[in-house]
Scaffold this motif. Structure first.
Motif, PDB file in Angstrom:
ATOM      1  N   GLN A  53       0.821  -1.208   0.000  1.00 28.10           N
ATOM      2  CA  GLN A  53       0.000   0.000   0.000  1.00 28.10           C
ATOM      3  C   GLN A  53       0.855   1.258   0.000  1.00 28.10           C
ATOM      4  O   GLN A  53       0.468   2.287  -0.576  1.00 28.10           O
ATOM      5  CB  GLN A  53      -0.946   0.006   1.203  1.00 28.10           C
ATOM      6  CG  GLN A  53      -2.028  -1.062   1.162  1.00 28.10           C
ATOM      7  CD  GLN A  53      -1.544  -2.407   1.703  1.00 28.10           C
ATOM      8  OE1 GLN A  53      -0.343  -2.619   1.908  1.00 28.10           O
ATOM      9  NE2 GLN A  53      -2.496  -3.300   1.957  1.00 28.10           N
ATOM     10  N   ASP A  54       2.029   1.194   0.644  1.00 25.92           N
ATOM     11  CA  ASP A  54       2.913   2.369   0.661  1.00 25.92           C
ATOM     12  C   ASP A  54       3.392   2.712  -0.744  1.00 25.92           C
ATOM     13  O   ASP A  54       3.403   3.887  -1.141  1.00 25.92           O
ATOM     14  CB  ASP A  54       4.118   2.104   1.569  1.00 25.92           C
ATOM     15  CG  ASP A  54       3.732   1.930   3.016  1.00 25.92           C
ATOM     16  OD1 ASP A  54       2.678   2.472   3.414  1.00 25.92           O
ATOM     17  OD2 ASP A  54       4.470   1.249   3.748  1.00 25.92           O
ATOM     18  N   LEU A  56       2.001   1.814  -3.631  1.00 33.53           N
ATOM     19  CA  LEU A  56       0.873   2.210  -4.467  1.00 33.53           C
ATOM     20  C   LEU A  56       0.387   3.610  -4.119  1.00 33.53           C
ATOM     21  O   LEU A  56      -0.031   4.372  -5.003  1.00 33.53           O
ATOM     22  CB  LEU A  56      -0.264   1.201  -4.331  1.00 33.53           C
ATOM     23  CG  LEU A  56       0.020  -0.193  -4.899  1.00 33.53           C
ATOM     24  CD1 LEU A  56      -1.139  -1.132  -4.623  1.00 33.53           C
ATOM     25  CD2 LEU A  56       0.308  -0.125  -6.392  1.00 33.53           C
ATOM     26  N   ARG A  57       0.434   3.965  -2.848  1.00 34.64           N
ATOM     27  CA  ARG A  57       0.053   5.324  -2.463  1.00 34.64           C
ATOM     28  C   ARG A  57       1.006   6.349  -3.072  1.00 34.64           C
ATOM     29  O   ARG A  57       0.600   7.448  -3.449  1.00 34.64           O
ATOM     30  CB  ARG A  57       0.034   5.468  -0.940  1.00 34.64           C
ATOM     31  CG  ARG A  57      -1.289   5.091  -0.285  1.00 34.64           C
ATOM     32  CD  ARG A  57      -1.377   5.602   1.124  1.00 34.64           C
ATOM     33  NE  ARG A  57      -0.372   4.998   1.984  1.00 34.64           N
ATOM     34  CZ  ARG A  57      -0.573   3.897   2.722  1.00 34.64           C
ATOM     35  NH1 ARG A  57      -1.756   3.298   2.680  1.00 34.64           N
ATOM     36  NH2 ARG A  57       0.374   3.415   3.492  1.00 34.64           N
ATOM     37  N   GLY A  58       2.295   5.983  -3.164  1.00 33.31           N
ATOM     38  CA  GLY A  58       3.248   6.880  -3.792  1.00 33.31           C
ATOM     39  C   GLY A  58       2.915   7.126  -5.253  1.00 33.31           C
ATOM     40  O   GLY A  58       2.996   8.257  -5.746  1.00 33.31           O
ATOM     41  N   GLU A  60      -0.079   6.897  -6.594  1.00 32.80           N
ATOM     42  CA  GLU A  60      -1.307   7.689  -6.643  1.00 32.80           C
ATOM     43  C   GLU A  60      -1.019   9.147  -6.316  1.00 32.80           C
ATOM     44  O   GLU A  60      -1.608  10.060  -6.927  1.00 32.80           O
ATOM     45  CB  GLU A  60      -2.333   7.117  -5.662  1.00 32.80           C
ATOM     46  CG  GLU A  60      -3.681   7.832  -5.677  1.00 32.80           C
ATOM     47  CD  GLU A  60      -4.328   7.838  -7.056  1.00 32.80           C
ATOM     48  OE1 GLU A  60      -5.054   8.804  -7.360  1.00 32.80           O
ATOM     49  OE2 GLU A  60      -4.114   6.882  -7.834  1.00 32.80           O
ATOM     50  N   ALA A  61      -0.107   9.396  -5.400  1.00 33.22           N
ATOM     51  CA  ALA A  61       0.254  10.782  -5.079  1.00 33.22           C
ATOM     52  C   ALA A  61       0.875  11.475  -6.284  1.00 33.22           C
ATOM     53  O   ALA A  61       0.593  12.649  -6.565  1.00 33.22           O
ATOM     54  CB  ALA A  61       1.218  10.808  -3.889  1.00 33.22           C
ATOM     55  N   ARG A  62       1.746  10.752  -7.029  1.00 30.73           N
ATOM     56  CA  ARG A  62       2.327  11.321  -8.248  1.00 30.73           C
ATOM     57  C   ARG A  62       1.245  11.566  -9.297  1.00 30.73           C
ATOM     58  O   ARG A  62       1.275  12.577 -10.001  1.00 30.73           O
ATOM     59  CB  ARG A  62       3.384  10.379  -8.818  1.00 30.73           C
ATOM     60  CG  ARG A  62       4.720  10.434  -8.101  1.00 30.73           C
ATOM     61  CD  ARG A  62       5.726   9.507  -8.754  1.00 30.73           C
ATOM     62  NE  ARG A  62       5.889   9.751 -10.181  1.00 30.73           N
ATOM     63  CZ  ARG A  62       6.640  10.715 -10.699  1.00 30.73           C
ATOM     64  NH1 ARG A  62       7.285  11.540  -9.908  1.00 30.73           N
ATOM     65  NH2 ARG A  62       6.744  10.857 -12.004  1.00 30.73           N
ATOM     66  N   ARG A  63       0.292  10.668  -9.395  1.00 30.94           N
ATOM     67  CA  ARG A  63      -0.775  10.830 -10.378  1.00 30.94           C
ATOM     68  C   ARG A  63      -1.593  12.086 -10.085  1.00 30.94           C
ATOM     69  O   ARG A  63      -2.031  12.792 -11.000  1.00 30.94           O
ATOM     70  CB  ARG A  63      -1.671   9.581 -10.377  1.00 30.94           C
ATOM     71  CG  ARG A  63      -2.743   9.580 -11.463  1.00 30.94           C
ATOM     72  CD  ARG A  63      -3.465   8.260 -11.525  1.00 30.94           C
ATOM     73  NE  ARG A  63      -2.591   7.209 -12.010  1.00 30.94           N
ATOM     74  CZ  ARG A  63      -2.171   6.175 -11.284  1.00 30.94           C
ATOM     75  NH1 ARG A  63      -2.569   6.067 -10.022  1.00 30.94           N
ATOM     76  NH2 ARG A  63      -1.381   5.269 -11.796  1.00 30.94           N
ATOM     77  N   GLN A  64      -1.804  12.378  -8.819  1.00 34.85           N
ATOM     78  CA  GLN A  64      -2.561  13.577  -8.456  1.00 34.85           C
ATOM     79  C   GLN A  64      -1.723  14.843  -8.593  1.00 34.85           C
ATOM     80  O   GLN A  64      -2.261  15.925  -8.857  1.00 34.85           O
ATOM     81  CB  GLN A  64      -3.076  13.434  -7.020  1.00 34.85           C
ATOM     82  CG  GLN A  64      -4.104  12.338  -6.852  1.00 34.85           C
ATOM     83  CD  GLN A  64      -4.623  12.223  -5.429  1.00 34.85           C
ATOM     84  OE1 GLN A  64      -4.411  13.116  -4.614  1.00 34.85           O
ATOM     85  NE2 GLN A  64      -5.304  11.127  -5.119  1.00 34.85           N
ATOM     86  N   THR A 159       3.002   7.866 -14.920  1.00 37.02           N
ATOM     87  CA  THR A 159       2.181   7.231 -13.888  1.00 37.02           C
ATOM     88  C   THR A 159       1.224   6.248 -14.564  1.00 37.02           C
ATOM     89  O   THR A 159       0.068   6.578 -14.820  1.00 37.02           O
ATOM     90  CB  THR A 159       1.377   8.270 -13.092  1.00 37.02           C
ATOM     91  OG1 THR A 159       0.617   9.086 -14.011  1.00 37.02           O
ATOM     92  CG2 THR A 159       2.293   9.171 -12.279  1.00 37.02           C
ATOM     93  N   GLY A 166      -3.792  -3.100  -3.128  1.00 38.65           N
ATOM     94  CA  GLY A 166      -2.693  -3.549  -2.287  1.00 38.65           C
ATOM     95  C   GLY A 166      -2.845  -4.960  -1.765  1.00 38.65           C
ATOM     96  O   GLY A 166      -1.845  -5.665  -1.554  1.00 38.65           O
TER      97      GLY A 166
END
Length: 283
Positions: A53-54, A56-58, A60-64, A159, A166
């Motif tokens: 999850q860590d 994947l969250r990274g 998603e943060a780049r995608r935003q 991205t 996850g």
């Protein structure tokens, strides 16, 4: 890759598309910046692996954080029969809008736009404009790769769009590359693996797998450079192992989040140019 559909249609411009292959990427400004120093490394062991999850969250943060891009790139293409190099100007806006111009020595050789609904492809020397739905089938018709506009934009922004969760992923260490490897089950695919640098968690590689767990496609990301507060990959290598296609995108300039006008993703009718319905062409 010369699929059966392309072989049946003798496009007069087919040779010129050999360097379009999968996509085009771009960059603008800040090319001389270097990434910030890496934090102190620590021994890589199962005890300090990140959670799926860590990682994947990274992503998603780049995608935003990175939602649009424009710039210039040099694209190098090779398959079993052809190879070539070309310059391309790119504009991209999430989730599914893009525009790229492929240059020849005398000007623009090909212009492709998608506003998420309509895909337009213009060949100035032939005075022909193909217009149809912004579908993976039409993208493949003119770029040789069956990717939807949303998937193209995700790749161009660094991205990739992947339906990952996850709880379907595991993290291990690739001892050869010394990168974390995240392996996941993905909707519509047997599996996907992503490699991340241990200290920065930057995405460095992605592979898609067939039903028998053989890698079919790969994307490598390298030469991350600072643009504002973001690190962006200035080298992207795309490989299709089944068709033996390769394309390397070498960014020369890139601007992130430029807020491009909607109008640049729409190609209006041009006087003296014949329009053809791409959706009506043979598959």
């Amino acid at each position: 890759m010369k699929g059966a559909a392309l072989d049946r249609i003798q496009w007069p411009w087919r040779q010129r598309l050999s360097v379009l292959l999968l996509l085009s990427f771009s960059r603008g400004g800040c090319a001389s910046l270097r990434p910030p120093p890496l934090p102190a490394s620590r021994p890589l062991s199962a005890e300090n692996f990140p959670l799926p999850q860590d990682l994947l969250r990274g992503l998603e943060a780049r995608r935003q954080a990175i939602t649009s891009l424009r710039g210039l790139a040099r694209v190098v293409y090779k398959d079993t029969q052809e190879k070539g190099t070309a310059k391309q100007a790119i504009a991209v806006a999430a989730p599914d809008r893009f525009r790229w111009e492929l240059f020849s020595p005398i000007g623009v050789a090909t212009l492709v736009t998608s506003n998420g609904k309509t895909l337009s492809t213009y060949f100035p020397s032939d005075k022909v404009l193909y217009r149809g739905g912004a579908t993976a089938e039409n993208v493949a018709r003119f770029t040789r790769v069956a990717l939807s506009p949303r998937e193209i934009v995700g790749l161009l922004l660094g991205t990739p769009v992947l339906p990952l969760m996850g709880d379907t992923c595991t993290v291990s260490l690739d001892s050869h590359l010394n990168w974390y490897r995240l392996h996941c089950q993905a909707t519509g695919e047997n599996g996907v693996a992503l490699w991340f640098e241990p200290q920065t968690f930057q995405l460095r590689r992605m592979e898609l797998y067939s039903e028998n767990s053989v890698a079919t496609k790969r994307m490598d990301l390298a030469d991350y450079r600072a643009i504002g507060d973001q690190l962006f990959p200035f080298e992207v290598a795309l490989s299709d192992f089944q068709s033996q296609q390769q394309a390397s995108i070498l960014y020369e300039r890139v601007e992130l989040n430029p807020n491009p006008a909607d109008a640049i993703f729409v190609l209006a009718s041009i006087n003296g140019v014949r329009e053809i319905d791409a959706d009506a062409l043979n598959p």
